[in-house]
Design an enzyme around this catalytic site. Structure first.
Site, PDB file in Angstrom:
ATOM      1  N   ASP A 237       0.834  -1.216   0.000  1.00 34.85           N
ATOM      2  CA  ASP A 237       0.000   0.000   0.000  1.00 34.85           C
ATOM      3  C   ASP A 237       0.861   1.255   0.000  1.00 34.85           C
ATOM      4  O   ASP A 237       0.342   2.361  -0.094  1.00 34.85           O
ATOM      5  CB  ASP A 237      -0.912  -0.012   1.243  1.00 34.85           C
TER       6      ASP A 237
ATOM      7  N   SER B 191      -7.312   5.542   0.345  1.00 33.54           N
ATOM      8  CA  SER B 191      -7.623   4.255  -0.298  1.00 33.54           C
ATOM      9  C   SER B 191      -9.023   3.837   0.115  1.00 33.54           C
ATOM     10  O   SER B 191      -9.384   3.941   1.293  1.00 33.54           O
ATOM     11  CB  SER B 191      -6.634   3.184   0.172  1.00 33.54           C
TER      12      SER B 191
ATOM     13  N   GLN C 204      -6.275  -1.709  -6.127  1.00 31.71           N
ATOM     14  CA  GLN C 204      -6.822  -0.791  -5.111  1.00 31.71           C
ATOM     15  C   GLN C 204      -7.545   0.362  -5.819  1.00 31.71           C
ATOM     16  O   GLN C 204      -7.083   0.809  -6.891  1.00 31.71           O
ATOM     17  CB  GLN C 204      -5.674  -0.230  -4.267  1.00 31.71           C
TER      18      GLN C 204
END
Ligand SMILES: CCCC(=O)SCCNC(=O)CCNC(=O)[C@H](O)C(C)(C)COP(=O)(O)OP(=O)(O)OC[C@H]1O[C@@H](n2cnc3c(N)ncnc32)[C@H](O)[C@@H]1OP(=O)(O)O
Length: 359
Positions: free
Chosen positions: A273, A294, A344
């Site tokens: 991430d 996110s 994502q």
């Protein structure tokens, strides 16, 4: 080291209906008492890395405390024991998404037996994490099948979920059906500078403006437990539209060791991430981001890998619109094996560009 309570090593919970013996695996083999690493160790292969400097990701960040059956807290792990402060938190002051996902996967992994491995996870970030309070992880054992086990984990703060994460584990299986894309051809890690070395280089540039000096110095001071070697990094001052793609070598800072795959998957969740969502902003340099976060995060674990060895992170954003952007990533081992795929979506709210403001 599995979850620990009062320093005592706790073994993962026996899966319901499974004899305690078969569940006696520690997903995090290393003891939490070992010295956490506070700086990059070694420059290349694991043999050159000081094996006494265990990654803080293992000794602390992913070291959950068991409160009850299928209930964990990160209260003691969220702090850097050697500085007493919270681990790295993005400038957004929301808990780093990768930390919540990595810790949720640790909690889920505690509830499955030793001989099955994480093969995928799918999460939604439903509320911003508060870096000032601990996170509780509540595991729901959805199903234990013959080959697959599914878990649902809720990360909770202030009595509300901040993340919901479904993960699936599979026992090792062979199959004649196998293929993968070919790894991109890029310079090897030894030919590249780390992010810190690049920033130091920029800071030595006499033409550097004060604004950039402050920003780069802040970035340098962040104690991100990840080592990064960008490939073809854009010059920091070049404000031009770039392709929505980026490649960088990445690994956990510090030594993790052979460990077992569940641990490396949890560390990869943390790593995956970092600097991922920004891929979608590369073509849109003219906009100032007012808010960015996110919304979800998915991962598929394809082949064994070590998250403390360099892996190529190939990131691309095929689409952005409606205040959202989609990013997709592939983590490649140096031998060309595709180890992990990620995806994502994020939300961006931006200020109109100068040209638009004049309209
Ligand atoms: C790049 C970092 C990667 C990360 O690690 S981020 C960490 C992981 N992700 C997260 O923590 C996100 C968790 N989820 C959430 O916070 C919420 O679900 C999420 C995404 C904010 C959506 O909640 P909603 O209640 O629908 O909030 P919202 O989207 O309406 O507003 C959020 C903030 O943005 C603002 N906003 C909304 N529309 C805007 C606009 N058109 N222009 C500018 N700003 C706008 C809005 O005011 C709000 O700000 P504030 O919270 O009120 O200060």
């Amino acid at each position: 080291m599995a979850a620990s309570s009062g320093g005592k090593k706790l073994l993962p919970e026996p899966s319901k209906g499974t004899s305690a013996a078969s569940a006696h695996s520690s997903i995090l083999r290393k003891s939490s008492s070992e010295k956490p690493v506070t700086e990059a160790t070694g420059s290349g292969s694991k043999s050159s890395r000081n094996e006494d400097l265990h990654s803080v990701l293992v000794t602390s960040v992913l070291n959950l405390e068991r409160l009850d059956l299928d209930l964990y807290s990160n209260e003691h792990s969220n702090r850097c024991t050697f500085t007493g402060t919270h681990h790295w938190v993005p400038r957004s002051r929301m808990l780093f998404g990768g930390q919540i996902v990595g810790q949720a996967l640790v909690a889920a992994a505690m509830s499955v037996s030793e001989n099955i491995y994480a093969h995928s996870l799918h999460c939604y970030f439903v509320r911003a994490g508060d870096p000032k309070v601990p996170v509780l992880y509540q595991v729901d054992r959805i199903r234990d099948g013959k080959s697959f086990s599914v878990r649902s984990v809720k990360a909770i703060q202030h009595g509300n979920p901040i993340l919901i994460c479904q993960s699936s584990f599979q026992r090792k299986m062979e199959s004649p059906i196998h293929h993968q894309f070919t790894m991109p051809v890029v310079p090897s890690p030894n030919e590249l500078l780390t992010q810190e070395e690049l920033i130091q280089k920029y800071l030595r540039d006499p033409a550097l403006t004060e604004k950039y000096k402050v920003g780069l110095t802040k970035l340098l001071a962040e104690e991100v437990p990840i080592e990064i070697k960008p490939i073809n990094p854009p010059e920091y001052y070049r404000r031009v539209a770039l392709e929505s793609k980026q490649h960088f070598w990445v690994r956990a800072r510090g030594y993790i060791g052979e460990g077992n795959m569940k641990l490396h998957c949890c560390v990869a969740a943390y790593i995956s991430d970092y600097s991922f969502l920004r891929t979608a902003l590369l073509p849109h340099f003219q906009y100032k981001v007012k808010f960015m976060a996110s919304l979800d995060h998915s991962m598929w674990f394809h082949a064994p890998f070590r998250s403390d060895e360099w892996m190529l992170y190939e990131c691309e954003s095929p689409w952005a619109g409606s205040c959202r952007g989609l990013v997709q990533g592939r983590l490649w081992k140096q031998d060309g094996v595709l180890a992990v795929s990620c995806a994502q979506e994020g939300v961006f709210y931006v200020k109109p560009s100068a040209a638009e403001s004049k309209l």
